[in-house]
Design a protein around this motif. Structure first.
Motif, mmCIF file in Angstrom:
data_model
loop_
_atom_site.group_PDB
_atom_site.id
_atom_site.type_symbol
_atom_site.label_atom_id
_atom_site.label_comp_id
_atom_site.label_asym_id
_atom_site.label_seq_id
_atom_site.Cartn_x
_atom_site.Cartn_y
_atom_site.Cartn_z
ATOM 1 N N GLY A 1 0.804 -1.208 0.000
ATOM 2 C CA GLY A 1 0.000 0.000 0.000
ATOM 3 C C GLY A 1 0.839 1.260 0.000
ATOM 4 N N ALA A 2 1.983 1.225 0.687
ATOM 5 C CA ALA A 2 2.877 2.388 0.698
ATOM 6 C C ALA A 2 3.407 2.677 -0.699
ATOM 7 N N LYS A 3 3.725 1.631 -1.428
ATOM 8 C CA LYS A 3 4.165 1.815 -2.820
ATOM 9 C C LYS A 3 3.063 2.473 -3.640
ATOM 10 N N ALA A 4 1.828 2.023 -3.450
ATOM 11 C CA ALA A 4 0.702 2.585 -4.186
ATOM 12 C C ALA A 4 0.477 4.056 -3.844
ATOM 13 N N CYS A 5 0.919 4.469 -2.648
ATOM 14 C CA CYS A 5 0.790 5.869 -2.227
ATOM 15 C C CYS A 5 1.903 6.760 -2.793
ATOM 16 N N GLY A 6 2.886 6.151 -3.432
ATOM 17 C CA GLY A 6 3.978 6.939 -4.000
ATOM 18 C C GLY A 6 5.195 7.062 -3.119
ATOM 19 N N ALA A 7 5.287 6.229 -2.077
ATOM 20 C CA ALA A 7 6.456 6.279 -1.187
ATOM 21 C C ALA A 7 7.707 5.782 -1.903
ATOM 22 N N ASP A 8 8.852 6.282 -1.444
ATOM 23 C CA ASP A 8 10.148 5.781 -1.902
ATOM 24 C C ASP A 8 10.648 4.650 -1.018
ATOM 25 N N ARG A 9 10.280 4.719 0.263
ATOM 26 C CA ARG A 9 10.706 3.723 1.242
ATOM 27 C C ARG A 9 9.567 3.457 2.217
ATOM 28 N N VAL A 10 9.704 2.377 2.965
ATOM 29 C CA VAL A 10 8.897 2.166 4.160
ATOM 30 C C VAL A 10 9.845 2.090 5.349
ATOM 31 N N LEU B 1 10.836 -0.850 -3.154
ATOM 32 C CA LEU B 1 10.915 0.170 -2.112
ATOM 33 C C LEU B 1 12.208 0.040 -1.317
ATOM 34 N N GLY B 2 12.754 1.176 -0.890
ATOM 35 C CA GLY B 2 13.814 1.159 0.096
ATOM 36 C C GLY B 2 13.258 0.741 1.442
ATOM 37 N N THR C 1 18.399 -3.800 4.671
ATOM 38 C CA THR C 1 17.920 -2.632 5.405
ATOM 39 C C THR C 1 18.796 -1.426 5.073
ATOM 40 N N ASP C 2 18.188 -0.371 4.559
ATOM 41 C CA ASP C 2 18.946 0.822 4.175
ATOM 42 C C ASP C 2 19.368 1.655 5.381
ATOM 43 N N GLU C 3 18.480 1.769 6.367
ATOM 44 C CA GLU C 3 18.726 2.718 7.460
ATOM 45 C C GLU C 3 17.947 2.288 8.695
ATOM 46 N N VAL C 4 18.566 2.477 9.850
ATOM 47 C CA VAL C 4 17.841 2.340 11.112
ATOM 48 C C VAL C 4 17.852 3.687 11.816
ATOM 49 N N SER C 5 16.734 4.013 12.436
ATOM 50 C CA SER C 5 16.605 5.247 13.206
ATOM 51 C C SER C 5 16.512 4.859 14.672
ATOM 52 N N ILE C 6 17.473 5.306 15.474
ATOM 53 C CA ILE C 6 17.549 4.877 16.878
ATOM 54 C C ILE C 6 17.758 6.096 17.760
ATOM 55 N N GLY C 7 16.917 6.222 18.771
ATOM 56 C CA GLY C 7 17.021 7.358 19.671
ATOM 57 C C GLY C 7 17.076 6.952 21.129
ATOM 58 N N HIS C 8 15.982 6.439 21.652
ATOM 59 C CA HIS C 8 15.864 6.223 23.091
ATOM 60 C C HIS C 8 16.969 5.330 23.639
ATOM 61 N N ALA C 9 17.144 4.150 23.051
ATOM 62 C CA ALA C 9 18.146 3.220 23.569
ATOM 63 C C ALA C 9 19.551 3.796 23.441
ATOM 64 N N LEU C 10 19.819 4.449 22.319
ATOM 65 C CA LEU C 10 21.162 4.998 22.102
ATOM 66 C C LEU C 10 21.481 6.095 23.114
ATOM 67 N N ILE C 11 20.547 6.992 23.364
ATOM 68 C CA ILE C 11 20.797 8.066 24.328
ATOM 69 C C ILE C 11 20.919 7.502 25.734
ATOM 70 N N CYS C 12 20.118 6.475 26.068
ATOM 71 C CA CYS C 12 20.269 5.827 27.377
ATOM 72 C C CYS C 12 21.649 5.193 27.517
ATOM 73 N N ASP C 13 22.101 4.497 26.476
ATOM 74 C CA ASP C 13 23.429 3.882 26.523
ATOM 75 C C ASP C 13 24.525 4.924 26.673
#
Length: 237
Positions: free
Chosen positions: A141-150, A184-185, A207-219
């Motif tokens: 469905g994301a592809k049908a919406c015109g997304a480049d990635r999910v 899709l990416g 996997t092109d990219e991971v987005s990490i915040g909470h765990a990384l800042i805690c570490d």
């Protein structure tokens, strides 16, 4: 190698708890870049309880790596992204009172809305990623919406990983395969950590990219920010 984008929202939470500008989120972001991260992610919300719209503008002036702005595409958010023109926008269906993102888009039910939003961003040269649960139908469905990635919402994987890693990742393998079929990416994010990250990218090497915040800042409270960024980078090799 999978890229690491560091979400700096939690740094803004600490700043906002006392007022003033300590810690300085712009300095933190440029330091994180210098320490080896491949990008910076922010998720401004309407109540400005962490990253503020002015933070986004200030970051856009100085960042040299990939800038990813995520959020619910309400009119103010859309206007901000079109003004700043980051490398990537990640569309997330979070309610205004959500503590954190807790579900992906139903890309079938919201196809018309998402298609219009994605087209506006892509016209400005902004890559569009749509946040989805690990369900092949939602990926298609994301592809049908015109997304480049999910971006696959990985909270369930992180929650179930300790008990049974193979079972935890099974839905993500199917979703990733659908992303490949659709051209899709593939991004991933939410509750990824030093404990579960290597297994995820090892089983889903596209996997092109991971987005990490909470765990990384805690570490970083224990290991230091520079060392922590490098620890996460090592897990991605």
């Amino acid at each position: 190698m999978t890229k690491l984008s560091v979400n700096i929202n939690k740094i803004a939470v600490v700043r906002n708890s006392r007022g003033g500008n300590l810690p300085d989120v712009v300095r933190a972001a440029t330091d994180i870049e210098r320490f080896g991260a491949d990008g910076i992610t922010v998720h401004p919300r309407p109540d400005a309880r962490h990253i503020r719209y002015d933070d986004v503008r200030n970051l856009a002036r100085v960042l040299t790596t990939e800038f990813n702005i995520e959020g619910n595409p309400i009119p103010d958010f859309v206007a901000l992204v079109l003004e700043v023109r980051p490398a990537q926008v990640t569309l997330v269906p979070d309610a205004p009172d959500a503590i954190t993102s807790n579900a992906g888009w139903n890309t079938v039910a919201h196809r018309e809305f998402l298609t219009g939003i994605a087209a506006r961003f892509r016209e400005r040269g902004i890559r569009v990623s749509i946040f989805v649960d690990p369900v092949p139908e939602m990926v298609a469905g994301a592809k049908a919406c015109g997304a480049d990635r999910v971006e696959l919402y990985t909270e369930a994987y992180a929650r179930e990983y300790a008990a049974d890693p193979a079972a935890a990742i099974a839905p993500y393998l199917a979703a990733a395969e659908e992303a490949r079929r659709q051209g899709l990416g593939l991004n991933a994010g939410h509750d990824l950590s030093l404990e579960n990250l290597r297994y995820f990218v090892g089983r889903i090497p596209g996997t092109d990219e991971v987005s990490i915040g909470h765990a990384l800042i805690c570490d970083a409270l224990y290991y230091g920010l520079e060392n922590t960024v490098q620890l996460y980078k090592r897990e991605l090799k």
